[in-house]
Scaffold this active site. Structure first.
Site, PDB file in Angstrom:
ATOM      1  N   GLU A   1       6.136 -12.503   0.307  1.00 28.25           N
ATOM      2  CA  GLU A   1       6.357 -11.438  -0.672  1.00 28.25           C
ATOM      3  C   GLU A   1       7.627 -10.670  -0.308  1.00 28.25           C
ATOM      4  O   GLU A   1       7.593  -9.733   0.494  1.00 28.25           O
ATOM      5  CB  GLU A   1       5.143 -10.499  -0.704  1.00 28.25           C
ATOM      6  CG  GLU A   1       3.825 -11.201  -0.985  1.00 28.25           C
ATOM      7  CD  GLU A   1       2.638 -10.316  -0.655  1.00 28.25           C
ATOM      8  OE1 GLU A   1       2.592  -9.160  -1.125  1.00 28.25           O
ATOM      9  OE2 GLU A   1       1.754 -10.790   0.100  1.00 28.25           O
TER      10      GLU A   1
ATOM     11  N   HIS B   1      -0.784  -2.556  -4.648  1.00 31.74           N
ATOM     12  CA  HIS B   1      -0.235  -3.457  -5.669  1.00 31.74           C
ATOM     13  C   HIS B   1      -0.243  -2.861  -7.076  1.00 31.74           C
ATOM     14  O   HIS B   1      -0.522  -3.547  -8.055  1.00 31.74           O
ATOM     15  CB  HIS B   1      -0.995  -4.780  -5.665  1.00 31.74           C
ATOM     16  CG  HIS B   1      -0.685  -5.654  -4.481  1.00 31.74           C
ATOM     17  ND1 HIS B   1       0.410  -5.448  -3.654  1.00 31.74           N
ATOM     18  CD2 HIS B   1      -1.327  -6.753  -3.981  1.00 31.74           C
ATOM     19  CE1 HIS B   1       0.425  -6.383  -2.715  1.00 31.74           C
ATOM     20  NE2 HIS B   1      -0.613  -7.181  -2.875  1.00 31.74           N
TER      21      HIS B   1
ATOM     22  N   HIS C   1       3.874 -13.079  -6.013  1.00 32.17           N
ATOM     23  CA  HIS C   1       2.706 -13.246  -5.141  1.00 32.17           C
ATOM     24  C   HIS C   1       2.125 -14.658  -5.187  1.00 32.17           C
ATOM     25  O   HIS C   1       0.908 -14.833  -5.132  1.00 32.17           O
ATOM     26  CB  HIS C   1       1.631 -12.222  -5.517  1.00 32.17           C
ATOM     27  CG  HIS C   1       0.787 -11.763  -4.368  1.00 32.17           C
ATOM     28  ND1 HIS C   1      -0.231 -12.529  -3.842  1.00 32.17           N
ATOM     29  CD2 HIS C   1       0.798 -10.629  -3.640  1.00 32.17           C
ATOM     30  CE1 HIS C   1      -0.819 -11.870  -2.855  1.00 32.17           C
ATOM     31  NE2 HIS C   1      -0.202 -10.709  -2.715  1.00 32.17           N
TER      32      HIS C   1
ATOM     33  N   ARG D   1       0.816  -1.215   0.000  1.00 37.65           N
ATOM     34  CA  ARG D   1       0.000   0.000   0.000  1.00 37.65           C
ATOM     35  C   ARG D   1       0.849   1.265   0.000  1.00 37.65           C
ATOM     36  O   ARG D   1       1.918   1.307   0.596  1.00 37.65           O
ATOM     37  CB  ARG D   1      -0.935   0.004   1.208  1.00 37.65           C
ATOM     38  CG  ARG D   1      -2.024  -1.054   1.125  1.00 37.65           C
ATOM     39  CD  ARG D   1      -2.735  -1.272   2.452  1.00 37.65           C
ATOM     40  NE  ARG D   1      -3.793  -2.264   2.313  1.00 37.65           N
ATOM     41  CZ  ARG D   1      -3.596  -3.582   2.333  1.00 37.65           C
ATOM     42  NH1 ARG D   1      -2.378  -4.067   2.496  1.00 37.65           N
ATOM     43  NH2 ARG D   1      -4.616  -4.412   2.199  1.00 37.65           N
TER      44      ARG D   1
ATOM     45  N   ASP E   1      -0.905 -10.636   8.047  1.00 36.92           N
ATOM     46  CA  ASP E   1      -0.756  -9.716   6.910  1.00 36.92           C
ATOM     47  C   ASP E   1       0.283  -8.681   7.335  1.00 36.92           C
ATOM     48  O   ASP E   1      -0.016  -7.505   7.470  1.00 36.92           O
ATOM     49  CB  ASP E   1      -2.103  -9.068   6.590  1.00 36.92           C
ATOM     50  CG  ASP E   1      -2.127  -8.387   5.219  1.00 36.92           C
ATOM     51  OD1 ASP E   1      -1.106  -8.448   4.508  1.00 36.92           O
ATOM     52  OD2 ASP E   1      -3.168  -7.800   4.866  1.00 36.92           O
TER      53      ASP E   1
END
Length: 347
Positions: free
Chosen positions: A310, A116, A190, A91, A248
């Site tokens: 990631e 993204h 990803h 973000r 996350d």
């Protein structure tokens, strides 16, 4: 495409809605590990790893057809299965940043932020196949030229992505990028990994993360600029622990250490180790397709079907001077290399 000598490795995957042909390419190393990638989003669709017992497991989530990949970006939370993410992974707060005293306004595609790469990032464009190498350590190089002001990012960004299968059963992902003018860039891979195959969840698989701190974030998962020490917290994976139902988080990596994380599945004694030259690894458990799109072999992907590692720069880096810089200047080269190494052990 005939110059690639692709009789055994290239096949038509599907057609885009406007009739453009999308191809699938398969690489196989000497040990029988197989990788499949399509040039839509430079997306990894399959990664089959041989086990000591002679079985083969496909360790990444994916779809059987192009329509499913395209439709997945319309889900309430797009999963980006196996996709290449850019121009900027993660973000960017309020979808804006200052570069060379100029405010850059991006598309707002995630709660008022940019996520993204925006509405149509690198995950949803058709890449060109530049080179295909068979034999020992087979590889494929795909390229994409992101024009100036695509998703409002400045500069023509030229990107080359190479997937390599080493003879040590490593998936090597390497990005090289240059720009026609100063810009920001943060690319990542990803794939959702599941060492037990894509019909199960990952909750019994054990994870290690080589990090002592994460980025502190807002409720919208935007970095505040602060760091959190993870010691003795639920997010401390310095020792093996089972994958959580929800994570996350961006883990800060010590640049002196290339080892970022590992995943181990005791059911088949398969281990994956992640190495990178990037300053962070963002870890996310997910893959949910909300019972509206079927995965490979008619699988139902839910919120714990896979886990992403990631490797990347910090999200929102352009808005924090004390974060590693995400600025790529004209004349410089962006280089990102990550390795996913697989080891199968006898029971």
């Amino acid at each position: 495409m005939s110059h690639l000598n692709i009789s055994s490795v290239e096949k038509l995957f599907d057609l885009t809605p406007d009739g453009e042909q999308i191809y699938s390419y398969e690489l196989m190393n000497k040990k029988g590990m197989r990788l499949s990638v399509i040039n839509y989003g430079a997306t990894l669709t399959s990664l089959k790893v041989p086990l000591k017992n002679g079985e083969v497991v496909d360790v990444v989530l994916g779809f059987d057809d192009l329509r499913s990949y395209i439709d997945s970006f319309r889900l309430e939370s797009a999963p980006y299965l196996g996709a290449t993410v850019g121009r900027f992974a993660g973000r960017i707060n309020a979808a804006s940043f200052i570069l060379n005293d100029k405010k850059i306004e991006l598309s707002k595609n995630n709660n008022g932020n940019s996520l993204h790469g925006g509405n149509k990032g690198f995950s949803q464009v058709v890449w060109k196949v530049k080179k295909l190498s068979k034999g020992k350590n087979p590889s494929i190089t795909l390229s994409y030229l992101s024009p100036n002001n695509e998703e409002n990012y400045p500069g023509d960004l030229s990107v080359e992505l190479t997937y390599t299968l080493s003879e040590d059963n490593e998936l090597i992902v390497e990005y090289i990028a240059t720009t026609s003018e100063d810009t920001v860039v943060n690319l990542t891979h990803h794939s959702y990994f599941n060492l037990d195959g894509h019909k199960s969840d990952v909750l019994e698989q054990e994870m290690i993360v080589n990090s002592v701190k994460t980025l502190h974030t807002t409720n919208d998962n935007v970095p505040t600029g602060s760091f959190l020490n993870v010691a003795n917290s639920p997010y401390d994976f310095s020792l093996p622990r089972k994958c959580p139902e929800k994570i996350d988080n961006t883990y800060v990596l010590d640049n002196k250490e290339e080892f970022a994380a590992s995943l181990f599945n005791k059911n088949n004694n398969l281990k994956m180790s992640v190495y990178t030259n990037q300053p962070a690894v963002h870890i996310y458990v997910g893959g949910n397709c909300f019972n509206s799109i079927k995965g490979k072999d008619n699988a139902n992907y839910q919120s714990t079907s896979g886990i992403c590692f990631e490797t990347q720069n910090f999200p929102d880096a352009p808005n924090h001077d004390h974060f590693p810089t995400a600025v790529l200047k004209k004349g410089e080269i962006y280089h990102h290399k990550s390795i996913y190494k697989f080891q199968s052990f006898k029971k």
